[in-house]
Motif scaffolding. Structure first.
Motif, PDB file in Angstrom:
ATOM      1  N   GLY A  94      63.693  51.184  39.908  1.00 11.33           N
ATOM      2  CA  GLY A  94      62.956  52.227  40.634  1.00 11.33           C
ATOM      3  C   GLY A  94      63.874  53.210  41.330  1.00 11.33           C
ATOM      4  O   GLY A  94      64.854  53.709  40.751  1.00 11.33           O
ATOM      5  N   THR A  95      63.546  53.462  42.577  1.00 10.54           N
ATOM      6  CA  THR A  95      64.313  54.437  43.355  1.00 10.54           C
ATOM      7  C   THR A  95      65.779  54.032  43.476  1.00 10.54           C
ATOM      8  O   THR A  95      66.675  54.878  43.421  1.00 10.54           O
ATOM      9  CB  THR A  95      63.658  54.567  44.746  1.00 10.54           C
ATOM     10  OG1 THR A  95      62.403  55.241  44.551  1.00 10.54           O
ATOM     11  CG2 THR A  95      64.496  55.354  45.712  1.00 10.54           C
ATOM     12  N   ALA A  96      66.039  52.740  43.621  1.00  5.03           N
ATOM     13  CA  ALA A  96      67.427  52.273  43.734  1.00  5.03           C
ATOM     14  C   ALA A  96      68.192  52.593  42.449  1.00  5.03           C
ATOM     15  O   ALA A  96      69.386  52.906  42.482  1.00  5.03           O
ATOM     16  CB  ALA A  96      67.444  50.781  44.020  1.00  5.03           C
ATOM     17  N   ILE A 128      72.059  47.632  43.288  1.00  5.08           N
ATOM     18  CA  ILE A 128      71.540  48.405  44.412  1.00  5.08           C
ATOM     19  C   ILE A 128      70.110  47.938  44.661  1.00  5.08           C
ATOM     20  O   ILE A 128      69.298  47.890  43.727  1.00  5.08           O
ATOM     21  CB  ILE A 128      71.548  49.918  44.086  1.00  5.08           C
ATOM     22  CG1 ILE A 128      72.935  50.344  43.584  1.00  5.08           C
ATOM     23  CG2 ILE A 128      71.141  50.739  45.309  1.00  5.08           C
ATOM     24  CD1 ILE A 128      72.935  51.695  42.889  1.00  5.08           C
ATOM     25  N   SER A 129      69.826  47.583  45.908  1.00  5.86           N
ATOM     26  CA  SER A 129      68.473  47.102  46.201  1.00  5.86           C
ATOM     27  C   SER A 129      68.195  47.211  47.696  1.00  5.86           C
ATOM     28  O   SER A 129      69.002  46.778  48.507  1.00  5.86           O
ATOM     29  CB  SER A 129      68.343  45.646  45.753  1.00  5.86           C
ATOM     30  OG  SER A 129      67.078  45.146  46.099  1.00  5.86           O
ATOM     31  N   GLN A 130      67.077  47.797  48.033  1.00  6.18           N
ATOM     32  CA  GLN A 130      66.663  47.825  49.434  1.00  6.18           C
ATOM     33  C   GLN A 130      66.370  46.412  49.896  1.00  6.18           C
ATOM     34  O   GLN A 130      66.945  45.921  50.856  1.00  6.18           O
ATOM     35  CB  GLN A 130      65.428  48.728  49.576  1.00  6.18           C
ATOM     36  CG  GLN A 130      64.960  48.998  50.997  1.00  6.18           C
ATOM     37  CD  GLN A 130      64.301  47.831  51.703  1.00  6.18           C
ATOM     38  OE1 GLN A 130      64.719  47.457  52.812  1.00  6.18           O
ATOM     39  NE2 GLN A 130      63.323  47.209  51.083  1.00  6.18           N
ATOM     40  N   SER A 131      65.465  45.726  49.187  1.00  7.85           N
ATOM     41  CA  SER A 131      64.995  44.412  49.634  1.00  7.85           C
ATOM     42  C   SER A 131      66.026  43.320  49.413  1.00  7.85           C
ATOM     43  O   SER A 131      66.050  42.314  50.120  1.00  7.85           O
ATOM     44  CB  SER A 131      63.726  44.034  48.868  1.00  7.85           C
ATOM     45  OG  SER A 131      64.040  43.948  47.478  1.00  7.85           O
ATOM     46  N   GLY A 132      66.856  43.499  48.361  1.00 10.49           N
ATOM     47  CA  GLY A 132      67.790  42.430  47.992  1.00 10.49           C
ATOM     48  C   GLY A 132      67.088  41.245  47.347  1.00 10.49           C
ATOM     49  O   GLY A 132      67.679  40.183  47.184  1.00 10.49           O
ATOM     50  N   VAL A 152      55.881  51.313  51.316  1.00  9.97           N
ATOM     51  CA  VAL A 152      56.213  50.851  49.958  1.00  9.97           C
ATOM     52  C   VAL A 152      57.131  51.848  49.256  1.00  9.97           C
ATOM     53  O   VAL A 152      58.036  51.472  48.515  1.00  9.97           O
ATOM     54  CB  VAL A 152      54.911  50.597  49.156  1.00  9.97           C
ATOM     55  CG1 VAL A 152      55.189  50.551  47.669  1.00  9.97           C
ATOM     56  CG2 VAL A 152      54.292  49.273  49.595  1.00  9.97           C
ATOM     57  N   SER A 203      60.172  54.021  48.837  1.00  8.76           N
ATOM     58  CA  SER A 203      61.516  53.978  49.433  1.00  8.76           C
ATOM     59  C   SER A 203      61.948  55.393  49.806  1.00  8.76           C
ATOM     60  O   SER A 203      61.880  56.308  48.996  1.00  8.76           O
ATOM     61  CB  SER A 203      62.482  53.370  48.422  1.00  8.76           C
ATOM     62  OG  SER A 203      63.710  53.150  49.033  1.00  8.76           O
ATOM     63  N   GLN A 261      71.478  54.520  50.561  1.00 10.68           N
ATOM     64  CA  GLN A 261      72.173  54.004  49.363  1.00 10.68           C
ATOM     65  C   GLN A 261      73.102  55.082  48.812  1.00 10.68           C
ATOM     66  O   GLN A 261      74.266  54.822  48.478  1.00 10.68           O
ATOM     67  CB  GLN A 261      71.155  53.625  48.273  1.00 10.68           C
ATOM     68  CG  GLN A 261      70.398  52.343  48.553  1.00 10.68           C
ATOM     69  CD  GLN A 261      69.087  52.219  47.769  1.00 10.68           C
ATOM     70  OE1 GLN A 261      68.657  53.138  47.067  1.00 10.68           O
ATOM     71  NE2 GLN A 261      68.435  51.079  47.894  1.00 10.68           N
ATOM     72  N   LEU A 272      58.716  60.190  40.656  1.00 12.28           N
ATOM     73  CA  LEU A 272      58.281  58.820  40.987  1.00 12.28           C
ATOM     74  C   LEU A 272      57.536  58.810  42.325  1.00 12.28           C
ATOM     75  O   LEU A 272      56.474  58.188  42.459  1.00 12.28           O
ATOM     76  CB  LEU A 272      59.500  57.885  41.037  1.00 12.28           C
ATOM     77  CG  LEU A 272      59.219  56.457  41.510  1.00 12.28           C
ATOM     78  CD1 LEU A 272      58.288  55.718  40.558  1.00 12.28           C
ATOM     79  CD2 LEU A 272      60.516  55.661  41.657  1.00 12.28           C
ATOM     80  N   LYS A 273      58.095  59.519  43.314  1.00  9.64           N
ATOM     81  CA  LYS A 273      57.454  59.539  44.641  1.00  9.64           C
ATOM     82  C   LYS A 273      56.040  60.105  44.539  1.00  9.64           C
ATOM     83  O   LYS A 273      55.097  59.579  45.127  1.00  9.64           O
ATOM     84  CB  LYS A 273      58.239  60.402  45.640  1.00  9.64           C
ATOM     85  CG  LYS A 273      59.521  59.824  46.179  1.00  9.64           C
ATOM     86  CD  LYS A 273      59.326  58.841  47.313  1.00  9.64           C
ATOM     87  CE  LYS A 273      59.374  57.444  46.783  1.00  9.64           C
ATOM     88  NZ  LYS A 273      60.689  56.867  46.594  1.00  9.64           N
ATOM     89  N   VAL A 276      59.563  43.466  44.696  1.00  9.32           N
ATOM     90  CA  VAL A 276      59.025  43.022  43.412  1.00  9.32           C
ATOM     91  C   VAL A 276      59.741  41.735  43.002  1.00  9.32           C
ATOM     92  O   VAL A 276      60.771  41.750  42.341  1.00  9.32           O
ATOM     93  CB  VAL A 276      59.137  44.125  42.348  1.00  9.32           C
ATOM     94  CG1 VAL A 276      58.537  43.666  41.016  1.00  9.32           C
ATOM     95  CG2 VAL A 276      58.411  45.375  42.835  1.00  9.32           C
TER      96      VAL A 276
HETATM   97  O1  M6R Z   1      63.992  46.559  46.899  1.00  7.88           O
HETATM   98  P1  M6R Z   1      64.519  47.341  45.745  1.00  7.88           P
HETATM   99  O2  M6R Z   1      65.348  48.520  46.183  1.00  7.88           O
HETATM  100  O3  M6R Z   1      65.286  46.495  44.765  1.00  7.88           O
HETATM  101  O4  M6R Z   1      63.264  47.910  45.004  1.00  7.88           O
HETATM  102  C1  M6R Z   1      63.382  48.626  43.813  1.00  7.88           C
HETATM  103  C2  M6R Z   1      62.093  49.322  43.455  1.00  7.88           C
HETATM  104  O5  M6R Z   1      61.054  48.383  43.336  1.00  7.88           O
HETATM  105  C3  M6R Z   1      61.700  50.373  44.483  1.00  7.88           C
HETATM  106  O6  M6R Z   1      62.694  51.318  44.680  1.00  7.88           O
HETATM  107  C4  M6R Z   1      60.398  51.086  44.051  1.00  7.88           C
HETATM  108  O7  M6R Z   1      60.635  51.843  42.903  1.00  7.88           O
HETATM  109  C5  M6R Z   1      59.822  51.935  45.183  1.00  7.88           C
HETATM  110  N1  M6R Z   1      58.399  51.782  45.234  1.00  7.88           N
HETATM  111  C6  M6R Z   1      60.101  53.382  45.023  1.00  7.88           C
HETATM  112  O8  M6R Z   1      59.586  54.135  46.078  1.00  7.88           O
END
Ligand code: M6R
Length: 607
Positions: free
Chosen positions: A300-302, A345-349, A397, A399, A406, A483-484, A604
């Motif tokens: 996704g965004t990452a 790269i991941s927000q949630s990890g 939700v 990002s 990032q 995507l946004k 996810v």
């Molecule tokens: O937690 P993550 O960065 O790994 O998540 C990756 C994608 O699921 C996340 O960026 C998703 O695409 C967002 N909903 C985008 O806004």
């Protein structure tokens, strides 16, 4: 995705469970439920849709009991209705689950053949039945769980409650995250530290294959071989106060507006402003000089942040980058060597595909780097070297601030790699550091475009489709813009490299199609102007996002959003803010659920 919480408390736990579920809402869900055990018997409430429905059900019939489990369900197997909502109960066992039991069909058949009565369409219910059968054969709850866990294929975080035992919770983790919280005379289970934040900051993260037996006096943890193990207890920095909308209507608005501040925090971790040098903590683990290649993977965004980084690493460090979305990468069997660095790269990890890709690369002997926002996450814990983004909890939700942080970290890494590989000088490093240091101020200027963007969003809200165009590092930003808009407003949108327009998408252009062109006045601006002319000649309605130097030549645009001129390095970071604002205001105008768009989950954790 699904959120889990379990409490062994000292007073009625249903209100606390509901409160914890509210903090897990951000993960995305479509039904919810709570089960408590009281006087030896289960009590359960479940509801389809938002938590307010569960709250009303609890208001009209409160649940008693000082021990319980709760769940927000993001449907995988079975429709999002009350019947399929968790907790699922079979005999003396109640279960909540995050993940997918891949062999559930075989297990269902086995249960049906043995005369079991399945009440739902889910993969989860089989777990309660299998454990209950073991209890009926005379095993204790702990023995029953130890026998059933090896039968489950796939990914799971489980919390189990037992009828007749009000001082017992069992949790298990394989693939999906699960944390144990330590209180005083109380114990907790949760999908993350956010869920448990008002109760305790003393957290133990279960490791892959671990399972845990909780009583009010403590926890015993076992590994996948059922051997007792000790796992570190840490203090979580997440506090309930951080998970607050403040004066904003949505978390997303708050998170967009936090960017000048969190970008500053992130920068101060990576640059020495006085010396104008990049300073990266723990970089010794990653020797850019000896690398042949970086392999980047994310979702996704990452992933789009990684696409921008490819341009930077190749330009500034002459270091080839191979990048792929993690769901493809994990099964592609890419050849790798010890001279590759794999960067995730991941927000949630916790993203399942990104984590699986990481494990693939680790097995191939590559050095593993991770750019992550959640410091205690699985990806952070399994990487050789972690580059944290200091964005703070991201709850919306979509990002936003995690993406720009990032990019900031990746820019600092690329500049540092350029220096150590001898492709940029110390003076050039200083110039690039100055450019990065200016990001928070430019982010503030970018936020000033909000009134113009809000007005523009009312026209966009009437469109059924939209196109985003960009070149160079702003091509991935075009993908991110599309995507946004899709995820928030449900308007179909596509991002394209402006030069690719003539190879197909130009056929879409007519007077009803809004075309957003992201084009700072850089070395390839003139090329993008030509593409804009091609769109205008076919009646397309162009909105141009550029700087004061590019505004003059943008005569083909119906509307122009003008930012101050800035260094090329930082344009994808700063230009992200108006792109986010446009999607946000369009969604607000259309009345969609901005912080929890339909069908989406924040983290996810299934593939
Ligand atoms: O937690 P993550 O960065 O790994 O998540 C990756 C994608 O699921 C996340 O960026 C998703 O695409 C967002 N909903 C985008 O806004």
């Amino acid at each position: 995705m699904c959120g889990i919480v379990g409490i062994l408390g000292t007073e009625a736990v249903a209100p606390q469970l509901l409160d914890a579920l509210k903090r897990l809402e951000y993960r995305g869900y479509d039904s919810a439920g709570i089960t408590t055990v009281n006087g030896g018997a289960f009590q359960r409430k479940r509801a389809e849709g938002k938590l307010r429905n569960l709250e009303s059900a609890l208001a009209s019939g409160p649940l008693a009991g000082n021990a319980g489990i709760g769940h927000t369900r993001w449907a995988t197997h079975g429709a999002p209705n009350v019947r399929n909502a968790h907790p699922h109960i079979a005999g003396r066992v109640a279960v909540v689950h995050n993940g997918i039991i891949e062999n559930f069909q075989d297990l269902r058949n086995e249960i049906l053949v043995a005369g079991g009565d399945l009440q739902s369409d889910t993969d989860t219910e089989v777990v309660a039945h299998l454990i209950d059968r073991k209890l009926s054969s005379g095993l204790s709850p702990k023995e029953a769980v130890a026998e059933v866990l090896p039968k489950l294929k796939g990914a799971f975080a489980l919390a189990l409650l037992f009828e007749g035992d009000e001082d017992l919770l069992i949790g298990a983790r394989k693939g999906s995250p699960l944390a144990v919280g330590h209180g005083t005379g109380e114990m907790y289970l949760g999908s993350d530290a956010i869920a448990l934040s008002p109760f305790t900051d003393r957290i133990t993260y279960l490791e892959e294959g671990d399972w845990a037996v909780l009583t009010r006096s403590g926890v015993s943890i076992f590994d996948s071989q059922n051997k007792p193990v000790s796992r570190r207890e840490s203090r979580s920095a997440v506090t309930a106060g951080l998970i607050d909308k403040g004066n904003y209507r949505h978390f997303m608005a708050k998170e967009i507006h936090e960017q000048p501040e969190v970008l500053g925090h992130t920068l101060s971790h990576y640059i020495d402003l006085g010396e104008k040098r990049i300073r990266i903590p723990a970089i010794e683990a990653l020797d850019f000089k000896s690398l042949d290649r970086i392999v980047l993977s994310a979702c996704g965004t990452a992933f789009y942040a990684g696409l921008v980084a490819k341009y930077w690493f190749e330009k500034y460090a002459r270091l080839p980058v191979e990048i792929d979305i993690a769901s493809e990468f994990r099964y592609r069997e890419t050849p790798m060597s010890g001279r590759d660095c794999a960067l995730f790269i991941s927000q949630s990890g916790e993203t399942a595909d990104t984590l699986a890709s990481l494990r693939y690369c680790k097995a191939q002997g590559a050095v593993i780097g991770a750019v992550v926002n959640v410091a205690e996450s699985t990806i952070a814990r399994e990487a050789d070297v972690v580059f944290p983004t200091i964005a703070g909890p991201e709850i919306g939700v979509a990002s936003t601030k995690a993406f720009t942080c990032q990019l900031t970290v990746l820019a600092a890494l690329a500049v540092h790699a350029g220096l150590v590989r001898g492709h940029i000088t110390v003076d050039e490093e200083a110039e690039l550091v100055e450019a990065l240091a200016a990001v928070p101020n430019f982010a503030l200027s970018a936020l000033k475009t909000e009134p113009a963007i809000e007005a523009m969003s009312q026209t966009l809200a009437k469109a059924s489709n939209a196109l985003y165009l960009g070149r160079g590092t702003n091509f991935p930003l075009a993908l991110e813009g599309a995507l946004k808009l899709k995820e928030l407003s449900y308007i179909h949108a596509e991002g394209y490299a402006a030069g690719e327009l003539k190879h197909g998408p130009i056929a879409l252009i007519d007077e009803t199609l809004p075309v957003f062109v992201i084009a700072p006045h850089d070395g390839i601006y003139e090329k993008t102007v030509s593409n804009m002319q091609e769109v205008a000649a076919r009646g397309g309605r162009i909105v141009l996002l550029t700087d004061e130097n590019g505004a003059d030549k943008g005569s083909a645009a119906a509307e122009t959003i003008i930012l101050p001129a800035m260094h090329d390095l930082i344009t994808p970071i700063v230009y992200a803010l108006p792109v986010q604002l446009l999607a946000y205001h369009t969604a607000v105008f259309m009345g969609t659920d901005v912080d929890q768009p339909r069908n989406l989950a924040k983290s996810v954790t299934v593939e």
